[in-house]
Design a protein around this motif. Structure first.
Motif, PDB file in Angstrom:
ATOM      1  N   GLU A 178      49.120  38.386  30.663  1.00 48.92           N
ATOM      2  CA  GLU A 178      48.874  39.483  31.599  1.00 48.92           C
ATOM      3  C   GLU A 178      47.490  39.361  32.232  1.00 48.92           C
ATOM      4  O   GLU A 178      47.306  39.611  33.429  1.00 48.92           O
ATOM      5  N   ARG A 179      46.514  38.953  31.416  1.00 50.04           N
ATOM      6  CA  ARG A 179      45.151  38.812  31.928  1.00 50.04           C
ATOM      7  C   ARG A 179      45.055  37.688  32.966  1.00 50.04           C
ATOM      8  O   ARG A 179      44.288  37.764  33.915  1.00 50.04           O
ATOM      9  N   GLN A 180      45.840  36.637  32.765  1.00 47.00           N
ATOM     10  CA  GLN A 180      45.781  35.489  33.673  1.00 47.00           C
ATOM     11  C   GLN A 180      46.674  35.649  34.902  1.00 47.00           C
ATOM     12  O   GLN A 180      46.469  34.973  35.913  1.00 47.00           O
ATOM     13  N   TRP A 181      47.644  36.540  34.802  1.00 51.90           N
ATOM     14  CA  TRP A 181      48.686  36.621  35.819  1.00 51.90           C
ATOM     15  C   TRP A 181      48.123  36.795  37.228  1.00 51.90           C
ATOM     16  O   TRP A 181      48.506  36.100  38.167  1.00 51.90           O
ATOM     17  N   LYS A 182      47.195  37.733  37.386  1.00 56.47           N
ATOM     18  CA  LYS A 182      46.681  38.045  38.729  1.00 56.47           C
ATOM     19  C   LYS A 182      45.926  36.873  39.341  1.00 56.47           C
ATOM     20  O   LYS A 182      45.803  36.770  40.564  1.00 56.47           O
ATOM     21  N   ASP A 222      49.133  34.606  40.624  1.00 60.33           N
ATOM     22  CA  ASP A 222      50.095  35.216  41.548  1.00 60.33           C
ATOM     23  C   ASP A 222      49.365  35.552  42.846  1.00 60.33           C
ATOM     24  O   ASP A 222      49.045  36.711  43.138  1.00 60.33           O
ATOM     25  N   MET A 223      49.136  34.557  43.652  1.00 60.69           N
ATOM     26  CA  MET A 223      48.271  34.699  44.823  1.00 60.69           C
ATOM     27  C   MET A 223      48.865  35.619  45.893  1.00 60.69           C
ATOM     28  O   MET A 223      48.142  36.287  46.615  1.00 60.69           O
ATOM     29  N   ASN A 224      50.199  35.632  46.027  1.00 63.49           N
ATOM     30  CA  ASN A 224      50.808  36.484  47.065  1.00 63.49           C
ATOM     31  C   ASN A 224      51.287  37.827  46.518  1.00 63.49           C
ATOM     32  O   ASN A 224      51.938  38.600  47.226  1.00 63.49           O
ATOM     33  N   ASN A 225      50.984  38.073  45.235  1.00 66.33           N
ATOM     34  CA  ASN A 225      51.301  39.367  44.612  1.00 66.33           C
ATOM     35  C   ASN A 225      52.776  39.744  44.726  1.00 66.33           C
ATOM     36  O   ASN A 225      53.120  40.921  44.937  1.00 66.33           O
ATOM     37  N   ASP A 226      53.650  38.752  44.552  1.00 66.99           N
ATOM     38  CA  ASP A 226      55.084  39.047  44.623  1.00 66.99           C
ATOM     39  C   ASP A 226      55.718  39.208  43.250  1.00 66.99           C
ATOM     40  O   ASP A 226      56.937  39.319  43.124  1.00 66.99           O
ATOM     41  N   GLY A 227      54.876  39.207  42.198  1.00 72.84           N
ATOM     42  CA  GLY A 227      55.401  39.388  40.844  1.00 72.84           C
ATOM     43  C   GLY A 227      55.968  38.122  40.247  1.00 72.84           C
ATOM     44  O   GLY A 227      56.600  38.169  39.185  1.00 72.84           O
ATOM     45  N   MET A 228      55.734  36.993  40.896  1.00 73.51           N
ATOM     46  CA  MET A 228      56.196  35.697  40.397  1.00 73.51           C
ATOM     47  C   MET A 228      55.070  34.685  40.610  1.00 73.51           C
ATOM     48  O   MET A 228      54.166  34.911  41.426  1.00 73.51           O
ATOM     49  N   ILE A 229      55.144  33.562  39.880  1.00 75.12           N
ATOM     50  CA  ILE A 229      54.166  32.492  40.073  1.00 75.12           C
ATOM     51  C   ILE A 229      54.924  31.199  40.348  1.00 75.12           C
ATOM     52  O   ILE A 229      55.687  30.722  39.502  1.00 75.12           O
ATOM     53  N   SER A 230      54.717  30.662  41.530  1.00 73.78           N
ATOM     54  CA  SER A 230      55.370  29.399  41.883  1.00 73.78           C
ATOM     55  C   SER A 230      54.534  28.235  41.360  1.00 73.78           C
ATOM     56  O   SER A 230      53.348  28.382  41.059  1.00 73.78           O
ATOM     57  N   ASP A 275      60.744  26.675  33.454  1.00 72.40           N
ATOM     58  CA  ASP A 275      61.441  27.311  34.573  1.00 72.40           C
ATOM     59  C   ASP A 275      62.946  27.212  34.349  1.00 72.40           C
ATOM     60  O   ASP A 275      63.593  26.247  34.753  1.00 72.40           O
ATOM     61  N   GLY A 276      63.503  28.244  33.726  1.00 74.00           N
ATOM     62  CA  GLY A 276      64.891  28.193  33.281  1.00 74.00           C
ATOM     63  C   GLY A 276      65.906  27.964  34.384  1.00 74.00           C
ATOM     64  O   GLY A 276      66.876  27.218  34.197  1.00 74.00           O
ATOM     65  N   ASN A 277      65.728  28.585  35.560  1.00 67.74           N
ATOM     66  CA  ASN A 277      66.735  28.444  36.619  1.00 67.74           C
ATOM     67  C   ASN A 277      66.403  27.350  37.631  1.00 67.74           C
ATOM     68  O   ASN A 277      67.109  27.178  38.617  1.00 67.74           O
ATOM     69  N   GLY A 278      65.309  26.635  37.413  1.00 66.06           N
ATOM     70  CA  GLY A 278      64.989  25.477  38.244  1.00 66.06           C
ATOM     71  C   GLY A 278      64.585  25.779  39.666  1.00 66.06           C
ATOM     72  O   GLY A 278      64.729  24.918  40.547  1.00 66.06           O
ATOM     73  N   ASP A 279      64.048  26.984  39.930  1.00 62.24           N
ATOM     74  CA  ASP A 279      63.666  27.327  41.295  1.00 62.24           C
ATOM     75  C   ASP A 279      62.180  27.095  41.579  1.00 62.24           C
ATOM     76  O   ASP A 279      61.673  27.472  42.632  1.00 62.24           O
ATOM     77  N   ALA A 297      58.132  30.933  38.405  1.00 63.35           N
ATOM     78  CA  ALA A 297      58.161  31.466  37.043  1.00 63.35           C
ATOM     79  C   ALA A 297      58.002  32.977  37.048  1.00 63.35           C
ATOM     80  O   ALA A 297      57.108  33.520  37.706  1.00 63.35           O
ATOM     81  N   ASP A 298      58.890  33.651  36.303  1.00 59.76           N
ATOM     82  CA  ASP A 298      58.663  35.066  36.025  1.00 59.76           C
ATOM     83  C   ASP A 298      57.749  35.166  34.812  1.00 59.76           C
ATOM     84  O   ASP A 298      57.264  34.141  34.310  1.00 59.76           O
ATOM     85  N   LYS A 299      57.498  36.373  34.325  1.00 61.90           N
ATOM     86  CA  LYS A 299      56.541  36.549  33.227  1.00 61.90           C
ATOM     87  C   LYS A 299      56.951  35.762  31.980  1.00 61.90           C
ATOM     88  O   LYS A 299      56.122  35.108  31.337  1.00 61.90           O
TER      89      LYS A 299
END
Length: 315
Positions: free
Chosen positions: A110-114, A117-125, A164-168, A171-173
């Motif tokens: 959680e501390r590292q997430w922000k 997540d540069m575009n603040n979409d709740g995911m990290i590519s 990355d479970g679904n291969g997209d 990454a979600d949390k």
């Protein structure tokens, strides 16, 4: 945030640590205990509180009234009942306990997430992670400062893809947590073993021989007499690590070494909680059964253990 200097600092710390000839590096991943307290239900339920809630969260219940504790516990029960069938099974309890014990990991993520997540979409590519972590290198890939960032980036991308479970490539949390802490996830065990072998396998033959195994723990450069533990590790390698006695460890032998099949504390605690609370002995718990034994699961201001036992009789 500039991650590259952090990577350098980490690398330097590793070099410093491994340069001490008598300091042993331990790569074995043991499961942490559920609580530092003794498990003795005849004295108190402190161990069970720590196991069920996590040590930090357990403390927050101690100042609550019994009514407040039961109210909060009821909400937790709804979360534990993953399939929403009105019952809490041993498997659901085990999953909850493991999650509660990993809270420090989730807090770290959680501390590292922000930062990622540069575009603040709740995911990290992968591109977001790559650009933040290796941005300086990507700007000047020809720079030479002693670190192989191309190799490090390729290794990170391989781990990211496995998490990355679904291969997209996003990454979600939970997937990002698996990426940062692969040793905590069953499906990430292969990458933990592979990265360990790559670190230790200096001749690149895909195995870990005795000298590579010892060399990962002990620096010979100071030409001192070997510490006693080094001789013990040589024996451990020959007698236990190298199971097929071919003089080296393969992938399976390395996994047995660094990821041993330890006693499953979470499973044992889940069985214990069900056994103590399952009034009708059907092998699963209703919310009522759990709340009737609330002081086994959580604390409250009613700290007198004798009174707690009396309350069980009254239920």
């Amino acid at each position: 945030m500039e991650i590259r200097p952090l990577l350098m600092c980490f690398a330097l710390c590793v070099v410093y640590a491994t340069s001490k000839p008598t300091e042993k590096k331990d790569r074995v991943q043991h499961e942490a205990p559920l609580s530092s307290k003794e498990h003795d239900d005849g004295t108190n339920f402190d161990y069970d509180h720590d196991a069920f809630l996590g040590e930090g969260e357990a403390k927050t219940f101690d100042d609550l009234t019994p009514e407040e504790s039961k109210n909060r516990l009821g909400k937790i029960v709804d979360k534990i009942d993953a399939d929403e069938d009105g019952f809490v099974t041993e498997a659901e309890l085990k999953a909850w306990i493991k999650k509660a014990q990993k809270k420090y990991i989730y807090d770290n993520v959680e501390r590292q997430w922000k930062d990622f997540d540069m575009n603040n979409d709740g995911m990290i590519s992968w591109d977001e992670y790559k650009n933040v972590t290796y941005g300086t290198y990507l700007d000047d890939p020809e720079s030479d400062d002693g670190y192989n960032y191309k190799q490090m980036m390729a290794r990170d991308e391989r781990r990211f893809k496995m998490a990355d479970g679904n291969g997209d490539h996003i990454a979600d949390k939970e997937e990002f947590t698996a990426f940062l802490h692969p040793e905590e996830y069953e499906h990430m065990k292969d990458i933990v073993v592979l990265e360990t072998m790559e670190d230790i396998d200096k001749n690149g033959d895909g195995f870990i021989d005795l000298e590579e195994y010892i060399g990962d723990m002990y620096n010979h450069e100071d030409e001192m007499d070997e510490p006693e533990w080094v001789a013990t590790e040589r024996e451990q390698f020959s007698e236990f690590r190298d199971k097929n006695k071919d003089g080296k460890m393969d992938k399976e032998e390395t996994m047995d070494w660094i990821l041993p099949a330890d006693y499953d504390h979470a499973e044992a605690e889940a069985k214990h909680l069900v056994y103590e609370s399952d009034t009708n002995k059907d092998g699963k718990l209703t919310k009522e059964e759990i709340l009737n034994k609330y002081d086994l699961f959580v604390g409250s201001q009613a700290t007198d253990f004798g009174e707690a036992l009396v309350r069980h009789d009254e239920f």
